[in-house]
Motif scaffolding. Structure first.
Motif, PDB file in Angstrom:
ATOM      1  N   GLN A  49    -106.337 -11.344  70.103  1.00  0.00           N
ATOM      2  CA  GLN A  49    -106.264 -12.385  69.081  1.00  0.00           C
ATOM      3  C   GLN A  49    -107.668 -12.898  68.767  1.00  0.00           C
ATOM      4  O   GLN A  49    -108.493 -13.102  69.657  1.00  0.00           O
ATOM      5  CB  GLN A  49    -105.402 -13.539  69.595  1.00  0.00           C
ATOM      6  N   TYR A  71    -109.845 -16.008  67.485  1.00  0.00           N
ATOM      7  CA  TYR A  71    -109.746 -17.458  67.370  1.00  0.00           C
ATOM      8  C   TYR A  71    -110.876 -17.985  66.484  1.00  0.00           C
ATOM      9  O   TYR A  71    -112.044 -17.643  66.676  1.00  0.00           O
ATOM     10  CB  TYR A  71    -109.817 -18.118  68.749  1.00  0.00           C
ATOM     11  N   HIS A 111    -108.051 -22.707  64.806  1.00  0.00           N
ATOM     12  CA  HIS A 111    -107.641 -22.889  66.206  1.00  0.00           C
ATOM     13  C   HIS A 111    -108.394 -24.007  66.918  1.00  0.00           C
ATOM     14  O   HIS A 111    -107.813 -24.713  67.752  1.00  0.00           O
ATOM     15  CB  HIS A 111    -107.836 -21.577  66.968  1.00  0.00           C
ATOM     16  N   HIS A 147    -113.866 -14.849  69.521  1.00  0.00           N
ATOM     17  CA  HIS A 147    -113.981 -16.269  69.168  1.00  0.00           C
ATOM     18  C   HIS A 147    -115.092 -16.370  68.121  1.00  0.00           C
ATOM     19  O   HIS A 147    -116.237 -16.004  68.404  1.00  0.00           O
ATOM     20  CB  HIS A 147    -114.313 -17.039  70.465  1.00  0.00           C
ATOM     21  N   CYS A 182    -105.890 -13.914  61.630  1.00  0.00           N
ATOM     22  CA  CYS A 182    -106.228 -15.129  62.380  1.00  0.00           C
ATOM     23  C   CYS A 182    -105.473 -16.335  61.850  1.00  0.00           C
ATOM     24  O   CYS A 182    -105.607 -17.445  62.374  1.00  0.00           O
ATOM     25  CB  CYS A 182    -107.734 -15.371  62.324  1.00  0.00           C
TER      26      CYS A 182
END
Length: 528
Positions: free
Chosen positions: A3, A5, A40, A227, A259
């Protein structure tokens, strides 16, 4: 696949941009918008640096967010003190954020010249600060300041600083291109080397001094970064930060690394423009994805092609980011531009209709005189309706006069305008003063027309631009005036051109009133 972020730092890095300052209420509103967008992490500021950021962390605790974590930003402890006694560290904890992000020195040059401590002591600062914070907050992010410059200067020491953060239990280690001078091919190569030695999830924080911040961020993702830090509209110090308004759609639509949801992505443009509005800045019309010109087409060949297949000149469907396709009209226009605009304005026009060619020739002749319809689409719609004979005659201006007077000394100039308008069989003759001749003329026109058309009272003038056209005539040059007007439902642009600036302003003002009245009439017709 991991994932990705998104970590937004508009409320801190963005406010370091020249000409940007947010009130606490603005910061709370932006945080809510970012949360709804699907961001996020929202970095709220540095609570140890100013009272405004302390107030933000108090206020944001009263707001129920859907998903975003609020991060507080600060630095490692000072030399020759412990984390428990360091005011900055204590203030970060007292802010009660979900996440704490601190930065530390990576570049040996900065350690020696800025901090003036030994390289080993800097490693202790990093370790002690992160280890202490991990005891008081669930999640800690470490920003390795000047990492890429530090790595290029002394790769062995730069890695040691990351290892210190890893041993201390940092949840994410962010590699920062603080000076913004690293290029994409360097980013990928260096990240590959870092990942051989660091197991903690990595992030990227890119500045835009070489205009590579977005590219560097996307390359970093390709090389394993999970990230990504940036700001809305790329706001930030000097040349700005990585622009999340470009990064998010690239990840979602081009790199198969979603995202945020498709529905959230469709709100991207409105978030971008709202942040511009709260920053009191004019939106960048040429900004990729969300700018007014991002999907605007001017050349006739382009317009003809996109009407058959939009992908011929559009890299994505604009609706996916909340934008729209726009067709511009100019001296480069073909019939396809005119027909596309007619469809947009709900005007029935056929390609074989002689009026279409007449409008096209009229446009080219007017632009040769200095008119520009790209920012004045209301004037263009009125032009089309007049050519087709479908424009209602709301009023006529029989004449106007503007007088400017300035007395002796520092007395302010006075402007007064007199106008005579005819509506139906009645003539209204009025005068009004104003802050300058154009404002006086606007006031006099409104005064004369509002008795016939009270709906003009809710119309405002939002922007007024004057462009001196390059004719080489000095003060006798031709001027183009663009006026943006609007009401509570819409905004529209009108244009006037003349070698007399008052006359050019008059032309644009009259079109603005005519367009307002036209829109009001059409709304009433739809209701009936």
């Amino acid at each position: 696949m991991s994932q990705i972020y998104l970590y937004d730092t508009t409320l801190r890095d963005g406010t370091q941009s020249e000409d940007i300052s947010f009130l606490v209420a603005d910061k709370v509103r932006i945080a809510q918008l970012l949360d709804e967008l699907g961001i996020h992490y929202i970095e709220g500021g540095w609570p140890g640096s100013n009272p405004k950021d302390i107030a933000f962390f108090k206020e944001i605790r009263k707001v129920e967010l859907k998903q975003a974590k609020i991060a507080a930003f600060g630095s490692t402890r000072r030399a020759r003190t412990t984390p428990a006694k360091d005011t900055n560290i204590r203030t970060l904890i007292q802010a009660e954020p979900d996440t704490i992000t601190i930065f530390g020195k990576t570049w040996d040059f900065h350690v020696r010249e800025a901090l003036r401590i030994s390289l080993e002591e800097n490693l202790e600062l990093i370790y002690d600060s992160l280890a202490y914070l991990k005891e008081h907050v669930d999640e800690v992010v470490y920003d390795a300041e000047h990492f890429f410059d530090g790595y290029k200067a002394n790769p062995e020491y730069a890695i040691k600083t990351l290892e210190a953060a890893e041993r201390a239990g940092a949840d994410c280690i962010v590699l920062c291109d603080t000076n913004g001078g690293t290029l994409p091919f360097e980013i990928g190569r260096i990240i590959d080397q870092v990942r051989k030695q660091i197991r903690t999830p990595l992030g990227i924080h890119a500045h835009n001094d070489s205009e590579c911040a977005v590219a560097n961020s996307l390359v970093a993702v390709e090389h394993g970064i999970v990230h990504v830090q940036g700001t809305i509209n790329g706001f930030g110090e000097r040349c700005g930060n990585a622009n999340l308004c470009s990064i998010a759609p690239a990840l979602n639509l081009k790199m198969d690394r979603p995202c945020m949801s498709e529905e959230q992505l469709r709100n991207l443009r409105i978030v971008s423009r709202t942040v511009y509005e709260l920053a009191n800045l004019v939106p960048n019309k040429h900004q990729p994805y969300v700018g007014n010109s991002a999907f605007a087409h001017k050349g006739g060949v382009h317009v003809s092609a996109i009407q058959r297949h939009p992908e011929t000149y559009e890299h994505i469907r604009p609706e996916k980011v909340g934008n729209i396709t726009r067709v511009l009209v100019s001296d480069l226009s073909g019939k396809s531009n005119i027909l596309a605009k007619a469809e947009e304005f709900n005007i029935n026009l056929d390609s074989k209709d002689p009026v279409t060619q007449e409008i096209l020739e009229n446009i080219k002749d007017l632009e040769n005189q200095g008119f520009q319809f790209e920012g004045a689409e209301a004037s263009f719609e009125l032009l089309m309706r007049r050519a087709l004979g479908t424009m209602r005659h709301f009023f006529s201006v029989l004449g106007f006069r503007v007088i400017d007077y300035r007395g002796h000394g520092d007395a302010r100039p006075l402007s007064e305008a007199t106008v005579r308008v005819k509506v139906g069989g009645r003539i209204e003759h009025t005068a009004a003063e104003g802050q300058g001749p154009v404002n006086a003329l606007d006031n006099a026109m409104r005064k004369a027309l509002e008795s016939f058309y009270p709906q003009l009272k809710d119309m405002r003038l939002f922007d007024y631009k004057v462009r001196v056209l390059p004719t080489g005539k000095g003060t006798a040059s031709v001027t183009r005036v663009l006026i943006e007007s609007g009401d509570r439902l819409a905004r529209w642009g009108t244009v006037g051109v003349s070698d007399n600036i008052i006359d050019a302003s008059y032309q644009a003002l009259v079109d603005a009133y005519q367009y307002k009245l036209l829109q009001h009439q059409e709304r009433q017709n739809r209701q009936d």
